[in-house]
Scaffold this motif. Structure first.
Motif: not given
Length: 335
Positions: A291-296, A262-265, A158-165
């Motif tokens: 992502s959760a660590g940065i958001f917290l 992007l962190l949400y994605w 999934w990271f490959i796809l989201v990285g492309f986006l």
């Protein structure tokens, strides 16, 4: 406790290491048993390099603790480098350490934990292309990091796809750059196949990668208290970080807002990889935790003078320890 991490001093890295070690002490002392799973969704590279550590709980816990510390440092450097907060602190790394240690399934070495190491590396490269005219090297490196993560943990595809986006969301993503991204993915796959072909293991490679890439989730209620508490803890963290978007976007520049998007994605990608995967353990949610660590950290930085936030952190810390020890603490009553 938060006051110790509200600075950007180099010596705080030792406090971060101590914080993570204390939080994961139950596994290091043998008070928590490794999760039992018939077949963990490890990729070919993980099975080749680290597959034997699963049979050694102590070394698995020690290796996982060291790896989480390294990842926490990387998450903190990512947040600092791209000025994602108003102040440079160690809170992003600290909260990543907390999020990545909150349930028993996170305390031991796993394919998902090793693959998570490559998420901050990929995000570093993606964030670097904002308003950058030439970014072929960053695009290629991102594809390489995410493909290596896939070889360790196939659901990380999934990271490959989201990285492309992600590149498309930050800037214009030309056809030449898209081809570079695809070449980066194919380069790692070709190298892996060439090595396995030499040892006549090519069929095993695809059998492992494809079989462990995707599985339809079989949702069922947890049968024991420890599993229920673990699911509740992860759900609580994800709910907190998802619903705090007003705080994250408040008074942020456009560049940082794009990074937050992007962190949400990637949070969504981590959640999908945890659901659509073989096996029944919860370690797949580790891919959500950077992502959760940065958001917290955003939530706690926005309320610097609020003593309730310090209390809330202590409650989260205590809850994580209780969840880790729940199987032993409550075995006489609920098992």
């Amino acid at each position: 406790m938060l006051a110790f991490f509200r600075n950007n001093e180099s010596f705080t890295v030792f406090l971060l290491a101590a914080y993570i070690a204390v939080l994961r002490l139950p596994a290091l002392l043998g008070w928590v048993a490794p999760p039992e799973e018939e077949e963990a969704p490890g990729g070919w590279l993980y099975l080749w390099l680290l597959g034997g550590l699963g049979a050694m709980p102590l070394w698995s816990a020690i290796t996982a603790t060291g790896l989480v510390f390294v990842q926490a440092f990387m998450v903190n450097r990512l947040a600092d480098k791209y000025r994602m907060a108003e102040e440079r602190t160690w809170l992003p790394g600290m909260f990543y350490g907390l999020a990545a240690s909150c349930v028993p399934d996170f305390l031991f070495l796993s394919p998902a934990l090793v693959a998570t190491t490559f998420l901050p590396l990929g995000l570093w490269q993606i964030f670097s292309v904002y308003r950058r005219p030439l970014a072929f090297s960053a695009i290629f490196d991102t594809a390489v990091w995410f493909t290596v993560a896939t070889l360790l943990y196939p659901p990380a595809t999934w990271f490959i796809l989201v990285g492309f986006l992600g590149f498309s969301a930050l800037r214009s993503f030309s056809m030449r750059e898209q081809m570079v991204y695809v070449v980066g993915v194919l380069a790692i796959l070709i190298i892996a196949q060439a090595a396995l072909f030499w040892y006549d293991r090519l069929d095993d490679f695809w059998a492992i990668q494809i079989a462990k890439f995707l599985a339809w989730p079989q949702l069922s209620l947890p049968q024991d208290l420890c599993s229920r508490l673990s699911v509740g803890m992860i759900s609580l963290l994800l709910l907190i970080v998802t619903l705090g978007f007003n705080v994250y976007y408040h008074k942020r520049v456009i560049q940082v807002k794009k990074y937050i998007d992007l962190l949400y994605w990637f949070l969504l990608a981590g959640t999908l990889s945890a659901f659509f995967r073989p096996g029944s353990t919860l370690d797949g949610f580790l891919l959500c935790m950077p992502s959760a660590g940065i958001f917290l950290s955003y939530l706690f930085q926005s309320s610097r003078k609020n003593p309730l936030m310090e209390l809330f952190h202590l409650v989260l810390f205590a809850a994580a320890v209780v969840v880790q020890l729940s199987r032993g603490l409550f075995s006489d009553f609920f098992y």
